[in-house]
Design a protein around this motif. Sequence first.
Motif: not given
Length: 127
Positions: A21-39
Amino acid sequence: MAGCNHAAISLYTKPIEFGNTNATNYFQRSASYLWQGNATRALEDIDDCLALEPRFAAAIVRKGTIMHRLSRYDDGIIVLEEGFNQFTSNPDFQNILTNLKRAKHLYDATEKRHKTAIECLRRTRNE
């Protein structure tokens, strides 16, 4: 592009599932969700990221961006103003904060016109 986002989400999900549970994993996955349109999912991940690293400047900026995407302008302004107060030398905060305030102003003006139009229609029907 959707396939790339799905792959990226999977890439960052695996370490999280295995307890990394390192912050970078959540940070990067949030970008992918955002690009997917899942805010909504992006916001969940960015909140988890900030719970682990509250002074992660890029994550604070992303949270403001996500709030904008969700039309949660007041919340986004608060997040970015707090971030700007912590990181006054980071121009990203001021730029996104300015854009968010503009969006809120446009949203408020549209809402006001909408309410006025509805009220006008109600009066017309009652006459």
